[in-house]
Design an enzyme around this catalytic site. Sequence first.
Site, short mmCIF file in Angstrom:
data_model
loop_
_atom_site.label_atom_id
_atom_site.label_comp_id
_atom_site.label_asym_id
_atom_site.label_seq_id
_atom_site.Cartn_x
_atom_site.Cartn_y
_atom_site.Cartn_z
N ARG A 162 0.80 -1.22 0.00
CA ARG A 162 0.00 0.00 0.00
C ARG A 162 0.84 1.28 0.00
O ARG A 162 0.63 2.19 -0.82
CB ARG A 162 -0.91 0.04 1.25
N THR A 163 1.79 1.38 0.93
CA THR A 163 2.49 2.66 1.12
C THR A 163 3.34 3.01 -0.09
O THR A 163 3.29 4.14 -0.59
CB THR A 163 3.35 2.59 2.40
N ARG B 67 11.23 3.94 4.00
CA ARG B 67 10.76 2.96 4.99
C ARG B 67 11.97 2.14 5.44
O ARG B 67 12.78 1.72 4.60
CB ARG B 67 9.70 2.03 4.40
N LYS C 208 25.15 -5.80 -0.91
CA LYS C 208 26.61 -6.01 -0.86
C LYS C 208 27.21 -5.38 0.38
O LYS C 208 28.42 -5.22 0.48
CB LYS C 208 27.26 -5.41 -2.11
N HIS D 92 4.48 5.77 11.73
CA HIS D 92 4.03 5.61 10.33
C HIS D 92 3.01 6.76 10.12
O HIS D 92 1.81 6.56 10.11
CB HIS D 92 3.38 4.24 10.17
N1 CP Z 1 -0.32 -0.19 5.98
C1 CP Z 1 0.86 -0.38 5.37
O1 CP Z 1 1.86 0.25 5.72
O2 CP Z 1 0.85 -1.32 4.38
P1 CP Z 1 2.11 -1.74 3.51
O3 CP Z 1 3.08 -2.42 4.44
O4 CP Z 1 1.57 -2.66 2.45
O5 CP Z 1 2.71 -0.49 2.93
#
Ligand code: CP
Length: 302
Positions: free
Chosen positions: A51-52, A101, A79, A129
């Site tokens: 999603r993100t 992320r 590496k 998040h």
């Molecule tokens: N909710 C969320 O962060 O989903 P993803 O890990 O798929 O990005």
Amino acid sequence: LLGIEGLSRFDIEALLDLSDKAVEVNRQVEKKLSTLRGRTQVNLFFEASTRTQSSFELAGKRLGADVMNMSVGSSSVKKGETLLDTAMTLHAMRPDILVVRHHSSGAVDLLARKVGCSVVNAGDGSHEHPTQALLDALTIRRHKGSFENLVVAICGDVAHSRVARSNIICLQALGARVRVIAPSTLLPTGIDRFGVEVYRDLREGIRGADVVMMLRLQRERMNGAYVPSVREYFRYFGLDAEKLALAAPDALVMHPGPMNRGVEIDSEVADGAQSVITEQVEMGVAVRMAVLEALAAHLPNA
Ligand code: CP
């Protein structure tokens, strides 16, 4: 944008207002704007995402940016290149925005101190998040109108959840009452500091709640801690129709995804009339457009 912590209620509401406008843009046939034309956005994901990552990519493209997805799995990270060397290498290519992320709490903040461009936290360890909390707040606001006296129950693996932490800060800033519900082993130490109501029984915790937000078991962050069996976890902490009936009759069912059906949530509830889970995904694109648009005003030569 490194976290919800540090944002004021005004900041959050301004981003939600901007997101509402982006929802309208996204529902049109012609979705392309030019807010970020000529700008470069790099998505750097050291952890898996559906999603993100995809919604940040769509958001950047809909705002007219050039978007590059850095595939960490086939990069020189494999590496042995460090996070900071990777970031500095990308930074030398002069991006305007890095969306990052990482599996370690604090890693995105560290990176942001080293590079000269705007950085958005797309999830760091069990820390924050922020765009997930904003999209959750947007989804709730569009259904409930206001957060005053709204009871939001966040249920499941709170200890390892950056989504829970960002949501607790965000929803309380907006005026909601937040309950967290988890077995003792999945409650973070020091949870009392957050000013939430703590429950160890799902049935008790969701009684009368206006929003029931389920979280998955984040086994990848448990590091040898006690992991409940699926059967026992679902029996006591899985949301099914019988337990949901204890919440307010018009309670929203939410989940940030990815869902583990039959573990923390039953399919009947996940796909049921009260579920807004796919709507959360739609709001995700709008919120990420709003965040990128807000950052655009602060980019050099904006
Ligand atoms: N909710 C969320 O962060 O989903 P993803 O890990 O798929 O990005």
